[in-house]
Scaffold this motif. Structure first.
Motif, PDB file in Angstrom:
ATOM      1  N   ASN A 112     -70.793 -94.453 -37.171  1.00  0.00           N
ATOM      2  CA  ASN A 112     -69.538 -94.708 -37.878  1.00  0.00           C
ATOM      3  C   ASN A 112     -69.476 -93.959 -39.198  1.00  0.00           C
ATOM      4  O   ASN A 112     -68.461 -93.991 -39.887  1.00  0.00           O
ATOM      5  CB  ASN A 112     -69.375 -96.210 -38.149  1.00  0.00           C
ATOM      6  CG  ASN A 112     -70.522 -96.767 -38.976  1.00  0.00           C
ATOM      7  OD1 ASN A 112     -71.623 -96.927 -38.456  1.00  0.00           O
ATOM      8  ND2 ASN A 112     -70.284 -97.046 -40.260  1.00  0.00           N
ATOM      9  N   THR A 215     -67.089 -97.934 -23.030  1.00  0.00           N
ATOM     10  CA  THR A 215     -67.778 -98.374 -24.243  1.00  0.00           C
ATOM     11  C   THR A 215     -69.135 -97.666 -24.340  1.00  0.00           C
ATOM     12  O   THR A 215     -69.626 -97.151 -23.331  1.00  0.00           O
ATOM     13  CB  THR A 215     -68.025 -99.896 -24.197  1.00  0.00           C
ATOM     14  OG1 THR A 215     -68.793-100.219 -23.026  1.00  0.00           O
ATOM     15  CG2 THR A 215     -66.720-100.654 -24.186  1.00  0.00           C
ATOM     16  N   PRO A 216     -69.712 -97.669 -25.544  1.00  0.00           N
ATOM     17  CA  PRO A 216     -69.281 -98.257 -26.807  1.00  0.00           C
ATOM     18  C   PRO A 216     -68.060 -97.535 -27.374  1.00  0.00           C
ATOM     19  O   PRO A 216     -67.973 -96.310 -27.291  1.00  0.00           O
ATOM     20  CB  PRO A 216     -70.486 -98.069 -27.733  1.00  0.00           C
ATOM     21  CG  PRO A 216     -71.643 -97.758 -26.855  1.00  0.00           C
ATOM     22  CD  PRO A 216     -71.064 -97.053 -25.671  1.00  0.00           C
ATOM     23  N   PHE A 218     -66.428 -97.524 -31.067  1.00  0.00           N
ATOM     24  CA  PHE A 218     -66.405 -97.946 -32.475  1.00  0.00           C
ATOM     25  C   PHE A 218     -65.144 -97.377 -33.092  1.00  0.00           C
ATOM     26  O   PHE A 218     -64.848 -96.189 -32.969  1.00  0.00           O
ATOM     27  CB  PHE A 218     -67.625 -97.436 -33.243  1.00  0.00           C
ATOM     28  CG  PHE A 218     -67.676 -97.949 -34.671  1.00  0.00           C
ATOM     29  CD1 PHE A 218     -68.521 -98.998 -35.002  1.00  0.00           C
ATOM     30  CD2 PHE A 218     -66.860 -97.406 -35.660  1.00  0.00           C
ATOM     31  CE1 PHE A 218     -68.552 -99.494 -36.312  1.00  0.00           C
ATOM     32  CE2 PHE A 218     -66.881 -97.898 -36.952  1.00  0.00           C
ATOM     33  CZ  PHE A 218     -67.730 -98.945 -37.276  1.00  0.00           C
ATOM     34  N   GLY A 270     -73.598-102.119 -33.963  1.00  0.00           N
ATOM     35  CA  GLY A 270     -73.131-100.781 -34.306  1.00  0.00           C
ATOM     36  C   GLY A 270     -74.016 -99.709 -33.686  1.00  0.00           C
ATOM     37  O   GLY A 270     -74.732 -99.950 -32.708  1.00  0.00           O
ATOM     38  N   TRP A 304     -58.529-103.202 -27.792  1.00  0.00           N
ATOM     39  CA  TRP A 304     -59.758-102.416 -27.649  1.00  0.00           C
ATOM     40  C   TRP A 304     -59.862-101.831 -26.239  1.00  0.00           C
ATOM     41  O   TRP A 304     -60.205-100.667 -26.073  1.00  0.00           O
ATOM     42  CB  TRP A 304     -60.984-103.291 -27.949  1.00  0.00           C
ATOM     43  CG  TRP A 304     -61.235-103.456 -29.404  1.00  0.00           C
ATOM     44  CD1 TRP A 304     -62.023-102.660 -30.204  1.00  0.00           C
ATOM     45  CD2 TRP A 304     -60.674-104.460 -30.284  1.00  0.00           C
ATOM     46  NE1 TRP A 304     -62.009-103.118 -31.504  1.00  0.00           N
ATOM     47  CE2 TRP A 304     -61.185-104.219 -31.589  1.00  0.00           C
ATOM     48  CE3 TRP A 304     -59.813-105.533 -30.090  1.00  0.00           C
ATOM     49  CZ2 TRP A 304     -60.854-105.009 -32.679  1.00  0.00           C
ATOM     50  CZ3 TRP A 304     -59.475-106.321 -31.174  1.00  0.00           C
ATOM     51  CH2 TRP A 304     -59.974-106.066 -32.451  1.00  0.00           C
ATOM     52  N   HIS A 370     -64.141-102.380 -39.948  1.00  0.00           N
ATOM     53  CA  HIS A 370     -65.047-101.858 -38.939  1.00  0.00           C
ATOM     54  C   HIS A 370     -64.912-102.729 -37.693  1.00  0.00           C
ATOM     55  O   HIS A 370     -64.861-103.966 -37.803  1.00  0.00           O
ATOM     56  CB  HIS A 370     -66.508-101.914 -39.406  1.00  0.00           C
ATOM     57  CG  HIS A 370     -66.913-100.797 -40.312  1.00  0.00           C
ATOM     58  ND1 HIS A 370     -68.230-100.574 -40.673  1.00  0.00           N
ATOM     59  CD2 HIS A 370     -66.186 -99.836 -40.933  1.00  0.00           C
ATOM     60  CE1 HIS A 370     -68.289 -99.528 -41.468  1.00  0.00           C
ATOM     61  NE2 HIS A 370     -67.065 -99.063 -41.653  1.00  0.00           N
ATOM     62  N   VAL A 372     -66.222-102.892 -33.304  1.00  0.00           N
ATOM     63  CA  VAL A 372     -66.912-102.263 -32.188  1.00  0.00           C
ATOM     64  C   VAL A 372     -66.592-103.034 -30.908  1.00  0.00           C
ATOM     65  O   VAL A 372     -66.484-104.263 -30.915  1.00  0.00           O
ATOM     66  CB  VAL A 372     -68.441-102.188 -32.414  1.00  0.00           C
ATOM     67  CG1 VAL A 372     -69.108-103.557 -32.351  1.00  0.00           C
ATOM     68  CG2 VAL A 372     -69.090-101.208 -31.429  1.00  0.00           C
ATOM     69  N   ARG A 374     -67.991-103.298 -27.048  1.00  0.00           N
ATOM     70  CA  ARG A 374     -69.035-102.983 -26.075  1.00  0.00           C
ATOM     71  C   ARG A 374     -68.837-103.818 -24.821  1.00  0.00           C
ATOM     72  O   ARG A 374     -68.060-104.770 -24.814  1.00  0.00           O
ATOM     73  CB  ARG A 374     -70.429-103.250 -26.666  1.00  0.00           C
ATOM     74  CG  ARG A 374     -70.877-102.273 -27.735  1.00  0.00           C
ATOM     75  CD  ARG A 374     -72.265-102.623 -28.244  1.00  0.00           C
ATOM     76  NE  ARG A 374     -72.795-101.699 -29.226  1.00  0.00           N
ATOM     77  CZ  ARG A 374     -73.546-100.629 -28.937  1.00  0.00           C
ATOM     78  NH1 ARG A 374     -73.837-100.345 -27.667  1.00  0.00           N
ATOM     79  NH2 ARG A 374     -74.025 -99.866 -29.894  1.00  0.00           N
TER      80      ARG A 374
END
Length: 386
Positions: A112, A215-216, A218, A270, A304, A370, A372, A374
């Protein structure tokens, strides 16, 4: 917090949420133009074009300038076609920077941070000509969703955010984003579209013409919103709004059950935290909520999931909907999502999403986000065990 140690839960899981109707007939790869073969057992290069860890800021309207979103979703064949069209614009040395082996080392080389090529693989946007950059963006557009503030629209805004930061501080800019193909783009093999930079890591894994993992993913942003040249930007507003609505829909008792004892200054999973899912789910079980509350949870997941092409995203969301009863939601800090350490998590049999507020780095009087996304079993297409 205790971390999961067993590898079995992260073993390769195939066809968990394969989308229907994207099967490719044998030989269709001939339709996709030139065939490229990845040959690099690459690690993070030390001195690529674009400068290791010293990104070149690009003026607004450059590499990160928002473009119109597509009107319809592409499928995997469009991604392969776009990937080969991009490769056709590159010379041999550039192709060697893009076409890398699909190894764990290359796949997990993301961050990131605005750390340039010291933490990433691929070719820097700053090194591309206008024609090459247009072709590179076409690959991202073909592979991602068509929604507003999600998919390709969100990604182009994240790059625009870095151009905006670059006007106030060194080390930021849309030229400092890197694109790689791990494995050979094809309709009948396994490969990954790997793209990222500051506040962005996109990993879409394909196998036999289908998305095996999205995924992932971020995504973060600083500032959270801004206006430039008469255009307003807030690329994570849909995520923020959906998370806020989800926690606002809980009663006082439910909020007490959902609150975590830990505090978080950043996301738990992360970069470099692959496979480190907590051994036990925490918070409030979604299966105990009303239908309306469960719908808010699904709405919170959707922004997401929508990073993938529209057909894949719909299939994945359907899977997560079927798993809602065994999904948990939790939070730390306040539910306002307005201060350092405000944190929300969704943890299901498959889905894992974290959203956290941090103090600003460039704009220290503001918070920034921030997040994420997954999947417990299909990170990197389920190709690696962690």
């Amino acid at each position: 917090m205790e971390k999961a140690s067993e590898n079995n839960s992260h073993r390769r899981v195939k066809s968990r949420w394969k989308r229907a109707g994207i099967a490719f007939a044998a030989g269709t790869s001939l339709l996709f133009g030139a065939v490229y073969v990845s040959a690099n057992a690459a690690t993070v290069p030390s001195d690529p074009a674009g400068g290791a860890g010293t990104p070149t800021a690009t003026a607004p309207g450059g590499a990160g300038a928002p473009t119109a979103t597509a009107s319809s979703s592409s499928d995997a064949s469009d991604v392969v076609t776009a990937a080969n069209a991009f490769l056709d614009t590159l010379d041999e040395d550039q192709q060697s920077s893009v076409l890398l082996d699909f190894t764990e080392a290359n796949a997990t080389a993301w961050s990131n941070l605005p750390c340039g090529s010291t933490c990433r693989v691929g070719i820097a946007f700053s090194s591309l000509s206008d024609e090459q950059l247009t072709a590179a963006k076409a690959v991202i557009k073909a592979a991602t969703g068509t929604g507003t503030d999600s998919g390709n629209d969100q990604i182009t805004q994240i790059l625009a955010a870095d151009d905006y930061l670059g006007e106030s501080a060194d080390g930021y800019g849309s030229g400092n984003y890197y694109l790689a193909f791990l494995g050979t783009p094809s309709a009948d093999g396994t490969w990954q579209l790997h793209f990222g930079g500051h506040h962005l890591a996109l990993n879409l894994t394909y196998e036999d013409g289908e998305v095996e993992g999205s995924t992932p993913y971020f995504v973060g942003v600083e500032p959270t919103n801004w206006t430039e040249d008469g255009t307003s930007y807030a690329p994570l507003s849909g995520m923020y709004d959906a998370m806020s609505a989800m926690v606002a829909g809980l009663s006082t008792d439910e909020l007490a059950e959902a609150k975590l004892s830990e505090s978080f200054s950043d996301v738990l999973l992360g970069p470099d935290d692959d496979g480190d899912f907590p051994t036990a789910k925490e918070g409030l079980k979604v299966g105990e909520l009303t239908d309306d509350q469960q719908e808010l949870v699904l709405n919170a997941i959707e922004p997401w999931v929508d990073v993938a092409d529209d057909t894949t995203a719909a299939s994945v969301l359907s899977t997560y909907k079927s798993e809602l009863d065994e999904t948990y939601i939790s939070y730390s800090g306040s539910t306002d999502l307005s201060a350092q350490g405000d944190y929300v998590r969704i943890d299901g049999p498959g889905v894992w999403i974290e959203f956290v507020c941090q103090d600003g780095v460039v704009y220290s009087d503001q918070i920034h986000y921030h997040t994420v996304y997954r999947d417990h079993t299909t990170d990197y297409g389920g190709e690696f065990s962690f």
